[in-house]
Write an enzyme that holds these catalytic residues in place. Structure first.
Site, mmCIF file in Angstrom:
data_model
loop_
_atom_site.group_PDB
_atom_site.id
_atom_site.type_symbol
_atom_site.label_atom_id
_atom_site.label_comp_id
_atom_site.label_asym_id
_atom_site.label_seq_id
_atom_site.Cartn_x
_atom_site.Cartn_y
_atom_site.Cartn_z
ATOM 1 N N ARG A 120 44.156 60.858 43.624
ATOM 2 C CA ARG A 120 43.500 59.810 44.417
ATOM 3 C C ARG A 120 44.462 59.048 45.339
ATOM 4 O O ARG A 120 44.028 58.149 46.064
ATOM 5 C CB ARG A 120 42.788 58.813 43.482
ATOM 6 C CG ARG A 120 41.677 59.429 42.642
ATOM 7 C CD ARG A 120 40.762 58.362 42.042
ATOM 8 N NE ARG A 120 40.067 57.597 43.067
ATOM 9 C CZ ARG A 120 39.306 56.541 42.837
ATOM 10 N NH1 ARG A 120 39.122 56.114 41.603
ATOM 11 N NH2 ARG A 120 38.713 55.883 43.817
ATOM 12 N N HIS A 201 38.409 50.911 33.549
ATOM 13 C CA HIS A 201 38.574 49.898 34.592
ATOM 14 C C HIS A 201 37.867 48.625 34.117
ATOM 15 O O HIS A 201 36.827 48.713 33.449
ATOM 16 C CB HIS A 201 37.868 50.323 35.893
ATOM 17 C CG HIS A 201 38.684 51.134 36.844
ATOM 18 N ND1 HIS A 201 38.119 52.088 37.660
ATOM 19 C CD2 HIS A 201 40.010 51.113 37.157
ATOM 20 C CE1 HIS A 201 39.058 52.633 38.423
ATOM 21 N NE2 HIS A 201 40.215 52.068 38.136
ATOM 22 N N CYS A 297 31.699 49.956 41.735
ATOM 23 C CA CYS A 297 32.846 50.631 42.361
ATOM 24 C C CYS A 297 32.476 51.434 43.597
ATOM 25 O O CYS A 297 33.345 51.930 44.294
ATOM 26 C CB CYS A 297 33.604 51.473 41.351
ATOM 27 S SG CYS A 297 32.624 52.281 40.125
HETATM 28 N N1 ARG Z 1 36.296 59.275 39.195
HETATM 29 C C1 ARG Z 1 36.798 57.982 39.529
HETATM 30 C C2 ARG Z 1 38.076 57.707 38.748
HETATM 31 O O1 ARG Z 1 38.149 58.063 37.596
HETATM 32 C C3 ARG Z 1 35.776 56.937 39.264
HETATM 33 C C4 ARG Z 1 36.204 55.561 39.664
HETATM 34 C C5 ARG Z 1 35.165 54.544 39.380
HETATM 35 N N2 ARG Z 1 35.636 53.285 39.735
HETATM 36 C C6 ARG Z 1 35.532 52.162 39.014
HETATM 37 N N3 ARG Z 1 36.036 51.073 39.510
HETATM 38 N N4 ARG Z 1 35.022 52.150 37.832
HETATM 39 O O2 ARG Z 1 39.015 57.167 39.250
#
Ligand code: ARG
Length: 305
Positions: A120, A201, A297
């Site tokens: 990412r 998160h 998100c």
């Molecule tokens: N697939 C993403 C990750 O794992 C999902 C992010 C979702 N974001 C959040 N703030 N919960 O990074």
């Protein structure tokens, strides 16, 4: 005698303070959303993504995304849609790359983060360039070699209407990053250590609804974290295990006027919110749940000046 909560409050910030002593902040009224054209599950970086690789239905994802966008617009927010990027399937979760800031004297700006997972990392310069084009000052507190990780508003959030930060750490954002953010902004932060890898998160288990109300899933936090939450919030709406983990009820978004956009299939949470006087609208996010994300998100709230 200093109370237990008071000792914890000083962990990241020298001063001890009461919530009502913190400067007032306006509600943000701008929303960034990244179009889901390239959204997909192509790798596994959280437990929700396991077994979901290749299962995303693009048309359904577009419908879900568009409904959320229209709901924010109907509620008077100004939505800025931006294009997705091929090869960055998680860019659609645009709460994660930065933290928009607002200061009485300096106005609006954006602080860029550092993603923990390699897959990412390229999302951050893309979002940085989006804000630079909008003419917002962009702060880079962490360089590209940083060994601190900071996943933007996924983990670090403004207390509604008060200059105070809440910061989750443990799985994505690192504790050292929180210290740097406090140092850079001069704003105190309350740290919450996350305990469950499925709730990686802060926005998966904690959702501030207004200055005095939060909804959260208590088992996601340590005893110390819960002391701090209880210290600062008059009203705590508890979300149950099923609605937190399966429906992602805490990944809702509250906007000014006691309105909450809630992921669907969370009837018990919805009833609790309505009993507290919130106007609740529901949105389906099944495609995005495959990646471990939902409403909170899929957008980034920010200030324009
Ligand atoms: N697939 C993403 C990750 O794992 C999902 C992010 C979702 N974001 C959040 N703030 N919960 O990074």
């Amino acid at each position: 005698m200093i109370s237990e909560a008071s000792q914890y409050i000083r962990e990241y910030s020298e001063q001890l303070f009461q919530l009502d002593q913190r400067p007032k902040m306006p509600w943000p009224d701008q929303v960034l959303m990244v179009e889901p054209e390239f959204f997909d599950v192509l790798y596994v970086i959280n437990p929700h993504m396991e077994a979901m690789v290749g299962t995303v239905q693009p048309e359904k994802a577009w419908q879900e995304w568009s409904y959320i966008k229209s709901k924010f617009e109907a509620w008077g927010l100004y939505v800025h849609p931006v294009k997705g990027v091929a090869g960055l399937p998680d860019l659609v979760f645009c709460a994660n790359q930065s933290l928009p800031c607002w200061d009485l004297e300096l106005g609006a700006s954006v602080m860029m983060g550092v993603m923990r997972n390699e897959q990412r990392r390229a999302e951050v310069p893309y979002i940085e360039q989006v804000f630079a084009h909008k003419g917002l000052p962009v702060h880079r507190v962490f360089d590209s070699e940083s060994t601190d990780y900071f996943e933007g508003m996924g983990d670090v959030q403004w207390h509604p209407e008060r200059s105070l930060l809440w910061a989750g750490h443990g799985f994505r954002t690192s504790e050292e990053a929180i210290r740097k953010i406090v140092h850079f902004t001069g704003v105190p932060a309350i740290g919450l250590e996350l305990q469950d890898e499925r709730l990686y998160h802060l926005d998966t288990c904690f959702c501030m609804l207004n200055e005095h109300t939060v909804m959260c899933y208590p088992p996601a936090f340590s005893a110390k974290g819960m002391r701090l939450i209880e210290h600062f919030f008059e009203h705590i709406i508890e979300v149950d295990e099923q609605e937190c983990l399966e429906s992602f009820a805490c990944n809702a978004t509250a906007v000014s006027g006691n309105r909450v956009l809630l992921p669907e299939h969370a009837p018990r949470t919805k009833a609790k919110l309505e009993a507290m006087g919130f106007e609740v609208a529901e949105a389906s996010t099944g495609e995005f749940l495959k990646s471990g994300g939902s409403i909170y998100c899929m957008k980034l709230l920010f200030w324009s000046h």
